[in-house]
Design a protein around this motif. Structure first.
Motif, PDB file in Angstrom:
ATOM      1  N   ILE A   5      99.584  71.293   0.750  1.00  0.00           N
ATOM      2  CA  ILE A   5      98.252  70.699   0.967  1.00  0.00           C
ATOM      3  C   ILE A   5      97.890  69.808  -0.218  1.00  0.00           C
ATOM      4  CG2 ILE A   5      95.793  71.217   1.208  1.00  0.00           C
ATOM      5  CD1 ILE A   5      96.501  73.701   2.756  1.00  0.00           C
ATOM      6  N   VAL A   6      98.193  70.282  -1.423  1.00  0.00           N
ATOM      7  CA  VAL A   6      97.868  69.491  -2.617  1.00  0.00           C
ATOM      8  C   VAL A   6      98.642  68.172  -2.598  1.00  0.00           C
ATOM      9  CG1 VAL A   6      97.908  69.430  -5.137  1.00  0.00           C
ATOM     10  CG2 VAL A   6      97.355  71.560  -3.969  1.00  0.00           C
ATOM     11  N   VAL A   7      99.929  68.260  -2.270  1.00  0.00           N
ATOM     12  CA  VAL A   7     100.742  67.040  -2.225  1.00  0.00           C
ATOM     13  C   VAL A   7     100.209  66.099  -1.145  1.00  0.00           C
ATOM     14  CG1 VAL A   7     103.042  66.122  -1.700  1.00  0.00           C
ATOM     15  CG2 VAL A   7     102.810  68.102  -3.204  1.00  0.00           C
ATOM     16  N   SER A   8      99.716  66.671  -0.044  1.00  0.00           N
ATOM     17  CA  SER A   8      99.203  65.784   1.015  1.00  0.00           C
ATOM     18  C   SER A   8      97.913  65.111   0.543  1.00  0.00           C
ATOM     19  CB  SER A   8      99.042  66.525   2.336  1.00  0.00           C
ATOM     20  OG  SER A   8      97.760  67.062   2.460  1.00  0.00           O
ATOM     21  N   ASP A   9      97.068  65.787  -0.209  1.00  0.00           N
ATOM     22  CA  ASP A   9      95.876  65.138  -0.802  1.00  0.00           C
ATOM     23  C   ASP A   9      96.314  63.978  -1.688  1.00  0.00           C
ATOM     24  OD1 ASP A   9      93.730  66.480   0.216  1.00  0.00           O
ATOM     25  OD2 ASP A   9      93.286  67.682  -1.561  1.00  0.00           O
ATOM     26  N   TYR A  10      97.333  64.242  -2.472  1.00  0.00           N
ATOM     27  CA  TYR A  10      97.840  63.245  -3.412  1.00  0.00           C
ATOM     28  C   TYR A  10      98.355  62.014  -2.649  1.00  0.00           C
ATOM     29  CZ  TYR A  10     100.303  61.686  -7.675  1.00  0.00           C
ATOM     30  OH  TYR A  10     100.746  60.981  -8.765  1.00  0.00           O
ATOM     31  N   GLU A  11      99.055  62.271  -1.560  1.00  0.00           N
ATOM     32  CA  GLU A  11      99.589  61.162  -0.749  1.00  0.00           C
ATOM     33  C   GLU A  11      98.463  60.354  -0.106  1.00  0.00           C
ATOM     34  OE1 GLU A  11     102.565  60.239  -0.818  1.00  0.00           O
ATOM     35  OE2 GLU A  11     103.352  61.966  -1.896  1.00  0.00           O
ATOM     36  N   VAL A  12      97.465  61.074   0.417  1.00  0.00           N
ATOM     37  CA  VAL A  12      96.312  60.406   1.043  1.00  0.00           C
ATOM     38  C   VAL A  12      95.635  59.502   0.009  1.00  0.00           C
ATOM     39  CG1 VAL A  12      93.938  60.899   1.825  1.00  0.00           C
ATOM     40  CG2 VAL A  12      95.853  62.118   2.840  1.00  0.00           C
ATOM     41  N   LEU A  13      95.479  60.024  -1.191  1.00  0.00           N
ATOM     42  CA  LEU A  13      94.828  59.271  -2.255  1.00  0.00           C
ATOM     43  C   LEU A  13      95.633  58.030  -2.627  1.00  0.00           C
ATOM     44  CD1 LEU A  13      92.638  59.149  -4.522  1.00  0.00           C
ATOM     45  CD2 LEU A  13      94.246  60.411  -5.942  1.00  0.00           C
ATOM     46  N   ARG A  14      96.936  58.224  -2.789  1.00  0.00           N
ATOM     47  CA  ARG A  14      97.789  57.098  -3.191  1.00  0.00           C
ATOM     48  C   ARG A  14      97.773  55.998  -2.121  1.00  0.00           C
ATOM     49  NH1 ARG A  14     101.762  57.385  -6.977  1.00  0.00           N
ATOM     50  NH2 ARG A  14     103.073  56.198  -5.583  1.00  0.00           N
ATOM     51  N   GLU A  15      97.791  56.405  -0.872  1.00  0.00           N
ATOM     52  CA  GLU A  15      97.779  55.426   0.219  1.00  0.00           C
ATOM     53  C   GLU A  15      96.444  54.668   0.237  1.00  0.00           C
ATOM     54  OE1 GLU A  15     100.285  54.527   1.878  1.00  0.00           O
ATOM     55  OE2 GLU A  15      99.186  53.173   3.216  1.00  0.00           O
ATOM     56  N   TRP A  16      95.366  55.437   0.069  1.00  0.00           N
ATOM     57  CA  TRP A  16      94.035  54.801   0.050  1.00  0.00           C
ATOM     58  C   TRP A  16      93.979  53.770  -1.074  1.00  0.00           C
ATOM     59  CZ3 TRP A  16      89.999  53.935  -3.249  1.00  0.00           C
ATOM     60  CH2 TRP A  16      88.771  53.588  -2.683  1.00  0.00           C
ATOM     61  N   CYS A  17      94.444  54.149  -2.249  1.00  0.00           N
ATOM     62  CA  CYS A  17      94.402  53.256  -3.414  1.00  0.00           C
ATOM     63  C   CYS A  17      95.249  52.005  -3.176  1.00  0.00           C
ATOM     64  CB  CYS A  17      94.863  53.991  -4.672  1.00  0.00           C
ATOM     65  SG  CYS A  17      93.630  55.173  -5.253  1.00  0.00           S
ATOM     66  N   LYS A  18      96.422  52.244  -2.624  1.00  0.00           N
ATOM     67  CA  LYS A  18      97.343  51.119  -2.400  1.00  0.00           C
ATOM     68  C   LYS A  18      96.716  50.085  -1.455  1.00  0.00           C
ATOM     69  CE  LYS A  18     101.883  50.980  -0.695  1.00  0.00           C
ATOM     70  NZ  LYS A  18     102.945  51.836  -0.185  1.00  0.00           N
ATOM     71  N   THR A  19      96.121  50.569  -0.383  1.00  0.00           N
ATOM     72  CA  THR A  19      95.584  49.636   0.607  1.00  0.00           C
ATOM     73  C   THR A  19      94.258  49.008   0.159  1.00  0.00           C
ATOM     74  OG1 THR A  19      94.708  51.566   1.742  1.00  0.00           O
ATOM     75  CG2 THR A  19      96.705  50.604   2.643  1.00  0.00           C
ATOM     76  N   ARG A  20      93.626  49.576  -0.864  1.00  0.00           N
ATOM     77  CA  ARG A  20      92.352  49.004  -1.369  1.00  0.00           C
ATOM     78  C   ARG A  20      92.549  48.258  -2.685  1.00  0.00           C
ATOM     79  NH1 ARG A  20      92.429  52.511   2.771  1.00  0.00           N
ATOM     80  NH2 ARG A  20      90.402  52.802   3.743  1.00  0.00           N
ATOM     81  N   GLY A  21      93.805  48.098  -3.105  1.00  0.00           N
ATOM     82  CA  GLY A  21      94.064  47.321  -4.317  1.00  0.00           C
ATOM     83  C   GLY A  21      93.783  48.053  -5.615  1.00  0.00           C
TER      84      GLY A  21
END
Ligand code: SF4
Length: 370
Positions: free
Chosen positions: A213-229
């Motif tokens: 679950i923690v890793v999935s939070d981390y992935e969600v965050l990284r994806e959000w950051c990537k797509t928002r610059g």
């Protein structure tokens, strides 16, 4: 660099293991003591960054913040000042308060302790504010003219009240068009001994999430950051290009700094010192010009270990030129396992963590310690 510590909070958050005193208090004696220390430790060396942290600095009445600012202006060289951050909690950031602190003309960065934009999660964390207050605070900061706002979020929240990081990021999306959110700090929840959270876990009222679950939070965050610059420039820190925290980046570069206030740490290059973690003793000491503190002289090995640990958490990684000569060959051998496992890449000048390596930075560093 100057760090100013305000060790007061409205009340204790469930996960908090920091030294801070909760409840309504008269903070005037403390502010007077802090100003005494700022005068005692004055220096002509230009300050590039100042950070008001806590505790909850935004809990101070405006006139007390002003008293501290005037003391800094009278005793320090601010000719090269780049960044001045105020750590603030959403419930304090009313339009009136923001207008008043904007008028000081000193703070150019706000670091807002949102932690979550989901009410049930905020309640679980024992935070004072609501989702609405957090959103309003950021809108009010933009209206008051602040153009550099950092948001703190926590990931890996416990079950059963955990809703998930995605929900907070969705609210953040609604606030991005304001054009002031430049930076995101997102830390994984850790359980400190003796905290309310620790007791809740022991009683079985809450359950920490598993690694998946923690890793999935981390992935969600990284994806959000990537797509928002937003670029990740440290394990827990993301920003729009050009908006890194200059103050924190200097900590990671081992720049010396003065830390003023009860429990504040200072770094002088070869030593660290920390003021007494007791407000009463701090105030009594300041009155006689003798604030109690402890000091540790860093050995070459301590300095090397500290550098390896902080540098591996940044995307630049370990700068070989920063590693003392005596440890260079030790490092080139001990880091082989991380190179082989694809956790670190070697360039001419650096050992740089890969995406997976950033996730495991602390574990890698532990294997490099001397
Ligand atoms: S506001 Fe920050 S320092 Fe204060 S209790 Fe909460 S987490 Fe701790």
């Amino acid at each position: 660099m100057l760090y100013v510590h305000i060790p007061y909070c409205h009340h204790k958050c469930s996960y908090c293991g920091f030294y801070s005193v909760a409840g309504h208090r008269d903070t005037q004696d403390y502010v007077d003591a802090l100003c005494c220390e700022l005068k005692i430790r004055r220096t002509d060396k230009p300050l590039k960054t100042i950070y008001f942290g806590g505790g909850t600095p935004s809990l101070l009445p405006v006139r007390q913040l002003e008293q501290i600012i005037l003391t800094i202006r009278d005793n320090y060289n601010l000719s090269q000042l780049e960044e001045v951050t105020l750590e603030a909690n959403p419930e304090n950031l009313t339009p009136q308060y923001l207008d008043e602190i904007a008028r000081f003309g000193l703070f150019n960065r706000l670091s807002v302790g949102v932690q979550s934009f989901v009410d049930v999660e905020l309640k679980m964390l024992n935070r004072v504010h609501s989702r609405q207050q957090a959103s309003d605070a950021i809108r009010s900061a933009a209206n008051a003219g602040f153009t550099n706002v950092s948001i703190d979020l926590i990931m890996g929240l416990p079950l059963p009240y955990r809703v998930g990081l995605q929900n907070s990021l969705t609210v953040l999306d609604e606030l991005l068009p304001l054009g002031v959110i430049r930076h995101l700090s997102c830390y994984e929840l850790t359980v400190e001994q003796g905290t309310i959270l620790d007791r809740q876990l022991q009683m079985g009222r809450l359950i920490m999430p598993n690694d998946e679950i923690v890793v999935s939070d981390y992935e969600v965050l990284r994806e959000w950051c990537k797509t928002r610059g937003f670029e990740q420039y440290e394990v827990s820190n993301y920003c729009q290009p050009g908006w890194r925290s200059r103050h924190n980046s200097r900590y990671w570069n081992r720049t010396p700094y003065i830390g003023a206030g009860a429990a504040a740490h200072s770094f002088e290059g070869l030593s660290r010192r920390w003021n007494v973690s007791d407000i009463e003793r701090y105030i009594a000491g300041a009155k006689v010009g003798d604030i109690p503190y402890e000091e540790e002289i860093l050995s070459a090995a301590d300095a090397y270990n500290e550098y390896v640990m902080t540098a591996l958490r940044t995307i630049e990684g370990i700068d070989k030129a920063m590693v003392p000569e005596e440890y260079r060959s030790v490092l080139s051998k001990s880091i082989q396992f991380a190179l082989k496992e694809g956790l670190v890449e070697e360039t001419h000048t650096h050992y740089r963590p890969t995406t997976e390596g950033l996730l495991k930075a602390d574990g890698i560093a532990a294997r490099l310690f001397v």
